[in-house]
Write an enzyme that holds these catalytic residues in place. Structure first.
Site, PDB file in Angstrom:
ATOM      1  N   LYS A  25       0.843  -1.205   0.000  1.00  0.00           N
ATOM      2  CA  LYS A  25       0.000   0.000   0.000  1.00  0.00           C
ATOM      3  C   LYS A  25       0.874   1.249   0.000  1.00  0.00           C
ATOM      4  O   LYS A  25       0.619   2.209  -0.729  1.00  0.00           O
ATOM      5  CB  LYS A  25      -0.939  -0.019   1.215  1.00  0.00           C
ATOM      6  CG  LYS A  25      -2.038  -1.053   1.064  1.00  0.00           C
ATOM      7  CD  LYS A  25      -2.800  -1.326   2.355  1.00  0.00           C
ATOM      8  CE  LYS A  25      -3.790  -2.472   2.132  1.00  0.00           C
ATOM      9  NZ  LYS A  25      -4.472  -2.895   3.363  1.00  0.00           N
ATOM     10  N   GLN A  43      -4.392  -1.221   9.525  1.00  0.00           N
ATOM     11  CA  GLN A  43      -4.386  -2.588   8.994  1.00  0.00           C
ATOM     12  C   GLN A  43      -5.003  -3.563   9.997  1.00  0.00           C
ATOM     13  O   GLN A  43      -4.631  -3.567  11.168  1.00  0.00           O
ATOM     14  CB  GLN A  43      -2.933  -2.994   8.666  1.00  0.00           C
ATOM     15  CG  GLN A  43      -2.796  -4.353   8.026  1.00  0.00           C
ATOM     16  CD  GLN A  43      -3.422  -4.425   6.627  1.00  0.00           C
ATOM     17  OE1 GLN A  43      -3.235  -3.540   5.804  1.00  0.00           O
ATOM     18  NE2 GLN A  43      -4.176  -5.473   6.368  1.00  0.00           N
ATOM     19  N   ASP A  84     -10.831   2.979   4.059  1.00  0.00           N
ATOM     20  CA  ASP A  84     -11.287   1.585   4.008  1.00  0.00           C
ATOM     21  C   ASP A  84     -12.814   1.515   3.890  1.00  0.00           C
ATOM     22  O   ASP A  84     -13.356   0.461   3.545  1.00  0.00           O
ATOM     23  CB  ASP A  84     -10.854   0.841   5.286  1.00  0.00           C
ATOM     24  CG  ASP A  84      -9.704  -0.125   5.041  1.00  0.00           C
ATOM     25  OD1 ASP A  84      -9.479  -0.497   3.875  1.00  0.00           O
ATOM     26  OD2 ASP A  84      -9.047  -0.513   6.027  1.00  0.00           O
TER      27      ASP A  84
END
Ligand code: NAD
Length: 303
Positions: free
Chosen positions: A55, A99, A122
């Site tokens: 990422k 994460q 997200d």
């Protein structure tokens, strides 16, 4: 027997990332500002380390300001919440990604709910879940894997999916439910199947679009697929591969690919289908968040 068209997620993701890179360069020229993404990793889980590294690399390649926070596994919940608050207030950061999974001593939902919804790239914050469910995609940030799956569908079937019968197998908050909401907002007739669904085979046989997000290797068999249907396989499952050695493994999806390719009109491979789209859509969400936070008018939707 005819063979399905392969939906090349790698190539489509590369084209999406190229478009985002160009748009980020325009934003920089217009405002002097780069989209900023902060990725937070707690602990040393090897798979999570790979995801976070990828990422971070993808953000840098798109011309974003990219920050990685790697915290030890024994980081306290209080310290993690404090970092999220700092990133919420940092005006060089437009997207915050924590994460998952987090270590067990940290309350995941408390952390995710503290992220400013405008920076929740997200798309897991209840505000974004709600915006998607009322069909307000102009304001929502949409979870990356379903958003990427929708891009693949539109690149395959064209801009209108209206009236198509879509079956989503799986009802997780990360994939199944937001996928169903997106397909509904595209005017598909949507069925959400799950572990308690009766006659799953019959349900899938009706579908023009099948999205499989279950986590069970090759569960969806070829003869479940209506001739000509479009199949999006979200599943990523590691299975033994004795043909390559005693301890060798390989990745397979939730769909028995070779069988399904005989019936489907188009199908994603695993790997190389939905997987590459997830990171591309994270970049898209970060750019969208940056434009909104900087009050720069939105560009045309990528999907
Ligand atoms: P999950 O475990 O949270 O949800 C699985 C869903 O499948 C559940 O809703 C359950 O009801 C349903 N299910 C289980 N057994 C079933 C059965 N026999 N019949 C019908 N439905 C059944 O999983 P998830 O997080 O949604 O992930 C699903 C898969 O997608 C996994 O393989 C995961 O690795 C993969 N995934 C891929 C990406 C990507 O970037 N490509 C991203 C997220 C998840």
């Amino acid at each position: 027997m005819s063979q399905a068209t392969l939906i090349d997620g790698k190539a489509i993701a590369a084209s999406v990332r190229a478009e985002i890179t160009a748009r980020a360069a325009c934003l920089l020229a217009e405002t002097g500002r780069q989209p900023g993404l902060a990725v937070v990793l707690v602990g040393e889980d090897p798979a999570s380390q790979v995801y976070v590294r990828n990422k971070d690399k993808a953000a840098a390649a798109c011309g974003f300001h990219s920050v990685k926070h790697s915290l030890p596994a024994d980081t306290s919940e209080t310290d993690l919440l404090a970092l999220v608050e700092t990133l919420n207030a940092d005006d060089t950061i437009h997207g915050i990604l924590v994460q998952l999974p987090l270590p067990r001593h940290i309350d995941e939902s408390k952390v995710l709910r503290l992220i400013r919804p405008e920076k929740d790239v997200d798309g897991f914050h209840p505000v974004n879940v709600g915006l998607l469910s009322i069909g307000d995609r102009e304001s929502a940030l949409v979870p990356c894997t379903p958003a990427g799956s929708l891009v693949l569908l539109k690149r395959t079937l064209g801009p209108s999916l209206a009236g198509l019968d879509a079956v989503v197998i799986g009802r997780s908050n990360i994939v199944g439910k937001p996928m169903a909401q997106l397909l509904l907002s595209e005017s598909c007739t949507v069925t959400v199947a799950h572990s308690r669904t009766k006659d799953l085979v019959e349900v899938v046989r009706r579908a023009d679009i099948v999205v499989a997000a279950v986590g069970r290797p090759e569960m969806v068999r070829g003869d479940w697929i209506k001739p000509g249907a479009t199949v999006i396989d979200v599943g990523i499952n590691r299975v033994p591969d004795p043909s390559r050695g005693a301890d060798a493994t390989r990745l397979v999806g939730d769909v028995a690919f070779a069988e399904a390719a005989v019936h489907a009109g188009a199908i994603t491979p695993v790997p190389g289908g939905v997987g590459p789209m997830t990171i591309a859509m994270l970049m898209a969400n970060t750019l969208t968040a940056a434009r909104r936070l900087l009050n720069v008018p939105a560009e045309p939707d990528l999907f």
